[in-house]
Design a protein around this motif. Structure first.
Motif, PDB file in Angstrom:
ATOM      1  N   GLY A 100       0.789  -1.229   0.000  1.00  0.00           N
ATOM      2  CA  GLY A 100       0.000   0.000   0.000  1.00  0.00           C
ATOM      3  C   GLY A 100       0.824   1.284   0.000  1.00  0.00           C
ATOM      4  O   GLY A 100       0.299   2.363  -0.323  1.00  0.00           O
ATOM      5  N   THR A 101       2.098   1.191   0.363  1.00  0.00           N
ATOM      6  CA  THR A 101       2.953   2.389   0.369  1.00  0.00           C
ATOM      7  C   THR A 101       4.006   2.343  -0.739  1.00  0.00           C
ATOM      8  O   THR A 101       4.872   3.218  -0.817  1.00  0.00           O
ATOM      9  CB  THR A 101       3.689   2.558   1.724  1.00  0.00           C
ATOM     10  N   LEU A 102       3.924   1.325  -1.597  1.00  0.00           N
ATOM     11  CA  LEU A 102       4.971   1.148  -2.614  1.00  0.00           C
ATOM     12  C   LEU A 102       5.140   2.378  -3.510  1.00  0.00           C
ATOM     13  O   LEU A 102       6.264   2.783  -3.819  1.00  0.00           O
ATOM     14  CB  LEU A 102       4.669  -0.103  -3.461  1.00  0.00           C
ATOM     15  N   HIS A 103       4.023   2.999  -3.906  1.00  0.00           N
ATOM     16  CA  HIS A 103       4.128   4.142  -4.839  1.00  0.00           C
ATOM     17  C   HIS A 103       4.860   5.323  -4.203  1.00  0.00           C
ATOM     18  O   HIS A 103       5.662   5.991  -4.864  1.00  0.00           O
ATOM     19  CB  HIS A 103       2.751   4.553  -5.357  1.00  0.00           C
ATOM     20  N   ILE A 104       4.618   5.542  -2.914  1.00  0.00           N
ATOM     21  CA  ILE A 104       5.290   6.660  -2.229  1.00  0.00           C
ATOM     22  C   ILE A 104       6.782   6.355  -2.107  1.00  0.00           C
ATOM     23  O   ILE A 104       7.636   7.222  -2.343  1.00  0.00           O
ATOM     24  CB  ILE A 104       4.674   6.852  -0.825  1.00  0.00           C
ATOM     25  N   ARG A 105       7.077   5.099  -1.760  1.00  0.00           N
ATOM     26  CA  ARG A 105       8.479   4.712  -1.616  1.00  0.00           C
ATOM     27  C   ARG A 105       9.227   4.798  -2.945  1.00  0.00           C
ATOM     28  O   ARG A 105      10.349   5.299  -3.003  1.00  0.00           O
ATOM     29  CB  ARG A 105       8.572   3.300  -1.023  1.00  0.00           C
ATOM     30  N   MET A 106       8.604   4.297  -4.017  1.00  0.00           N
ATOM     31  CA  MET A 106       9.312   4.314  -5.311  1.00  0.00           C
ATOM     32  C   MET A 106       9.639   5.750  -5.740  1.00  0.00           C
ATOM     33  O   MET A 106      10.716   6.027  -6.264  1.00  0.00           O
ATOM     34  CB  MET A 106       8.495   3.608  -6.397  1.00  0.00           C
ATOM     35  N   LYS A 107       8.693   6.657  -5.504  1.00  0.00           N
ATOM     36  CA  LYS A 107       8.936   8.058  -5.887  1.00  0.00           C
ATOM     37  C   LYS A 107      10.113   8.631  -5.103  1.00  0.00           C
ATOM     38  O   LYS A 107      10.946   9.368  -5.654  1.00  0.00           O
ATOM     39  CB  LYS A 107       7.673   8.899  -5.641  1.00  0.00           C
ATOM     40  N   GLN A 108      10.181   8.294  -3.812  1.00  0.00           N
ATOM     41  CA  GLN A 108      11.261   8.819  -2.984  1.00  0.00           C
ATOM     42  C   GLN A 108      12.613   8.173  -3.337  1.00  0.00           C
ATOM     43  O   GLN A 108      13.630   8.855  -3.425  1.00  0.00           O
ATOM     44  CB  GLN A 108      10.928   8.613  -1.496  1.00  0.00           C
ATOM     45  N   HIS A 109      12.613   6.849  -3.568  1.00  0.00           N
ATOM     46  CA  HIS A 109      13.851   6.179  -4.012  1.00  0.00           C
ATOM     47  C   HIS A 109      14.353   6.868  -5.288  1.00  0.00           C
ATOM     48  O   HIS A 109      15.538   7.176  -5.423  1.00  0.00           O
ATOM     49  CB  HIS A 109      13.590   4.705  -4.335  1.00  0.00           C
ATOM     50  N   SER A 110      13.411   7.099  -6.215  1.00  0.00           N
ATOM     51  CA  SER A 110      13.780   7.665  -7.516  1.00  0.00           C
ATOM     52  C   SER A 110      14.286   9.095  -7.387  1.00  0.00           C
ATOM     53  O   SER A 110      15.298   9.457  -8.008  1.00  0.00           O
ATOM     54  CB  SER A 110      12.574   7.664  -8.463  1.00  0.00           C
ATOM     55  N   SER A 111      13.610   9.911  -6.591  1.00  0.00           N
ATOM     56  CA  SER A 111      14.048  11.311  -6.529  1.00  0.00           C
ATOM     57  C   SER A 111      15.380  11.421  -5.785  1.00  0.00           C
ATOM     58  O   SER A 111      16.238  12.222  -6.162  1.00  0.00           O
ATOM     59  CB  SER A 111      12.961  12.223  -5.948  1.00  0.00           C
ATOM     60  N   ARG A 146      27.265  -1.360  -6.633  1.00  0.00           N
ATOM     61  CA  ARG A 146      25.831  -1.192  -6.833  1.00  0.00           C
ATOM     62  C   ARG A 146      25.249  -0.491  -5.604  1.00  0.00           C
ATOM     63  O   ARG A 146      25.452  -0.927  -4.483  1.00  0.00           O
ATOM     64  CB  ARG A 146      25.181  -2.548  -7.048  1.00  0.00           C
ATOM     65  N   PHE A 147      24.554   0.585  -5.880  1.00  0.00           N
ATOM     66  CA  PHE A 147      24.020   1.454  -4.846  1.00  0.00           C
ATOM     67  C   PHE A 147      22.510   1.386  -4.873  1.00  0.00           C
ATOM     68  O   PHE A 147      21.890   1.717  -5.879  1.00  0.00           O
ATOM     69  CB  PHE A 147      24.387   2.892  -5.260  1.00  0.00           C
ATOM     70  N   SER A 148      21.893   0.944  -3.814  1.00  0.00           N
ATOM     71  CA  SER A 148      20.439   1.013  -3.734  1.00  0.00           C
ATOM     72  C   SER A 148      20.117   2.182  -2.810  1.00  0.00           C
ATOM     73  O   SER A 148      20.334   2.113  -1.604  1.00  0.00           O
ATOM     74  CB  SER A 148      19.882  -0.296  -3.170  1.00  0.00           C
ATOM     75  N   VAL A 149      19.653   3.266  -3.399  1.00  0.00           N
ATOM     76  CA  VAL A 149      19.490   4.513  -2.647  1.00  0.00           C
ATOM     77  C   VAL A 149      18.243   4.426  -1.753  1.00  0.00           C
ATOM     78  O   VAL A 149      17.167   4.048  -2.210  1.00  0.00           O
ATOM     79  CB  VAL A 149      19.392   5.717  -3.617  1.00  0.00           C
ATOM     80  N   GLY A 150      18.423   4.772  -0.491  1.00  0.00           N
ATOM     81  CA  GLY A 150      17.360   4.654   0.511  1.00  0.00           C
ATOM     82  C   GLY A 150      16.367   5.803   0.467  1.00  0.00           C
ATOM     83  O   GLY A 150      16.349   6.617  -0.464  1.00  0.00           O
ATOM     84  N   LEU A 151      15.541   5.858   1.492  1.00  0.00           N
ATOM     85  CA  LEU A 151      14.457   6.840   1.537  1.00  0.00           C
ATOM     86  C   LEU A 151      14.856   8.089   2.327  1.00  0.00           C
ATOM     87  O   LEU A 151      13.984   8.819   2.818  1.00  0.00           O
ATOM     88  CB  LEU A 151      13.204   6.197   2.166  1.00  0.00           C
ATOM     89  N   ASP A 152      16.148   8.354   2.435  1.00  0.00           N
ATOM     90  CA  ASP A 152      16.666   9.483   3.235  1.00  0.00           C
ATOM     91  C   ASP A 152      15.848  10.754   3.037  1.00  0.00           C
ATOM     92  O   ASP A 152      15.591  11.172   1.903  1.00  0.00           O
ATOM     93  CB  ASP A 152      18.119   9.808   2.843  1.00  0.00           C
ATOM     94  N   ASN A 153      15.500  11.370   4.141  1.00  0.00           N
ATOM     95  CA  ASN A 153      14.768  12.639   4.070  1.00  0.00           C
ATOM     96  C   ASN A 153      15.700  13.764   3.643  1.00  0.00           C
ATOM     97  O   ASN A 153      15.305  14.646   2.877  1.00  0.00           O
ATOM     98  CB  ASN A 153      14.131  12.938   5.426  1.00  0.00           C
ATOM     99  N   ASP A 154      16.945  13.730   4.145  1.00  0.00           N
ATOM    100  CA  ASP A 154      17.912  14.784   3.815  1.00  0.00           C
ATOM    101  C   ASP A 154      18.997  14.213   2.901  1.00  0.00           C
ATOM    102  O   ASP A 154      20.081  13.854   3.355  1.00  0.00           O
ATOM    103  CB  ASP A 154      18.518  15.332   5.113  1.00  0.00           C
ATOM    104  N   ILE A 155      18.668  14.121   1.615  1.00  0.00           N
ATOM    105  CA  ILE A 155      19.597  13.485   0.667  1.00  0.00           C
ATOM    106  C   ILE A 155      20.813  14.379   0.395  1.00  0.00           C
ATOM    107  O   ILE A 155      21.885  13.886   0.054  1.00  0.00           O
ATOM    108  CB  ILE A 155      18.856  13.060  -0.633  1.00  0.00           C
TER     109      ILE A 155
END
Ligand SMILES: *Cc1c(COP(=O)(O)O)cnc(C)c1O
Length: 401
Positions: free
Chosen positions: A257-268, A375-384
């Motif tokens: 249910g939160t996948l879309h929010i997470r994907m957007k944040q991973h991507s940005s 290989r870097f899997s970028v997290g959901l960091d608030n302060d990137i």
């Protein structure tokens, strides 16, 4: 104008109620199920008792809820959740191929997939041809009369190449060849079935679950295929038994249910880092920047709103330079030096030494996998921004910039 497929809205539109009215469905806590009459039990064994559950290795309500939600996400008729991503991949391939059949696959795939295709299928006398999936002519040339599967990843691991799914589908359609696509790196971002794939597989261990607390997978396909794998007499899933535990299904369903929010944040976050890496002259791969060879293709096939994904591959040229860089990034708090991806924390590892170590050095070289590829899997960091400053200071400290 036809409305564009939106996988996140498709998930949202699945409404599941618990048996006591709970907003989350109740968790199945039974391996077996009762029948009021003998006839229904016999029908269930023959796959002819709609809505009846027989035994949890076959189907159970928790797995059905999660499977239905994932089928909605892909737009497939059906889906079957598995105990791991490898289980989804191996079940699919073993169901589609008989002894003497042939598989064409991208040479760059997840290491476990590569090892299965290269070392394990020989047990069944199934031949595999490895191709550069971007070279459509070589894909066509590799196809034989006994080819049953064309296998690729939407975004390949770890090279982050984008597969041209519409073109690959044009090659396989009408040839008796199933196009199987592993979409683990790009859930929601790419919808392979909408682009012409026949079967979509995932390791849900990664982005879909996103919590790194379990391994799981899924096969999204036609109802006919899902019925075939779960057939009590001949189904690969039913007979090899890689069933997901219902407790896990229910926890993954809540994370979906939160996948879309997470994907957007991973991507940005990843796009931010990629732009910064470019500024400081680091060598890296990210399909979200226009100088990536597959940028244009990705723009064409992606569901725009979810971004270009959370994966970046940095190339520091040698394993000897990669090691202290990764160790110091972990010390500095950038994230964890660990395999896997799609976690809320940043994860990094040297692909050639870890998740692609199954790929022999000469093939690593042929596919352009540098020994210094991180290989870097970028997290959901608030302060990137702060994360970038940390990475930069480690790059300076280790003499990489
Ligand atoms: C991790 C991964 C797999 C394997 O999944 P497991 O859940 O670990 O079995 C398959 N494909 C890709 C692209 C992966 O990243």
């Amino acid at each position: 104008m036809t409305k564009k497929f939106d996988p996140a809205t498709a998930i949202q539109d699945v409404h599941l109620f618990g048996e006591f009215g709970g907003v989350n469905p109740s968790i199945t806590d039974s391996a077996t199920y009762t029948f009021l009459d003998e006839k229904t039990m016999i029908d269930a064994f023959q796959g002819e008792a709609e809505g009846c559950f027989l035994y949890s290795r076959h189907w159970n309500p928790s797995n059905k809820y999660l499977s239905d939600s994932l089928a909605a996400m892909e737009g497939t008729e059906s889906a079957w959740v598995t105990a791991s991503g490898m289980a989804a991949i191996t079940t699919t391939i073993l169901q589609l191929c008989n002894t003497g059949d042939h598989v064409v696959t991208s040479v760059t795939t997840y290491g476990g997939t590569f090892a299965f295709l290269k070392n394990y299928l020989t047990k069944f006398n199934i031949d595999v041809t490895f191709v550069n999936i971007a070279d459509l002519e070589s894909v066509k040339k590799a196809i034989r009369p006994n080819t049953k599967v064309l296998y690729t990843e939407s975004m390949t691991n770890p090279m982050l190449q984008i597969s041209n799914i519409p073109e690959l589908s044009r090659i396989t359609k009408g040839q008796g060849i199933q196009l199987v696509v592993d979409n683990t790196f790009t859930p929601l971002i790419i919808s392979p079935f909408q682009l012409g794939a026949d079967i979509v597989v995932y390791s849900m261990t990664k982005f879909i679950n996103g919590k790194n607390d379990c391994v799981a997978g899924v096969i999204c396909a036609s109802t006919a295929f899902i019925e075939a794998i779960s057939d009590v007499n001949t189904g690969t899933a039913m007979l090899l038994g890689p069933v997901l535990d219902p407790l896990r299904s229910s926890s993954i369903l809540k994370n979906l249910g939160t996948l879309h929010i997470r994907m957007k944040q991973h991507s940005s976050n990843a796009l931010y880092l990629a732009k910064k890496f470019k500024e400081i002259g680091l060598k890296f791969n990210y399909p979200g920047l226009p100088d990536h060879p597959d940028y244009k293709l990705m723009r064409e096939i992606m569901n725009e709103q979810f971004g270009f994904g959370g994966m970046i591959a940095i190339d520091v040229e040698t394993a000897e330079l990669a090691a202290p860089f990764m160790e110091k990034m972990q010390e500095a708090g950038v994230g964890y030096h660990a395999v896997s991806l799609g976690y809320f924390k940043t994860l990094f590892s040297n692909s050639g030494k870890s998740t692609s170590s199954e790929v022999p050095p000469e093939i690593q070289k042929e596919m352009g996998l540098s020994p210094g590829l991180i290989r870097f899997s970028v997290g959901l960091d608030n302060d990137i921004e702060r994360t970038f400053e940390l990475i930069k200071s480690v790059l300076v400290e280790t003499g990489l910039i």
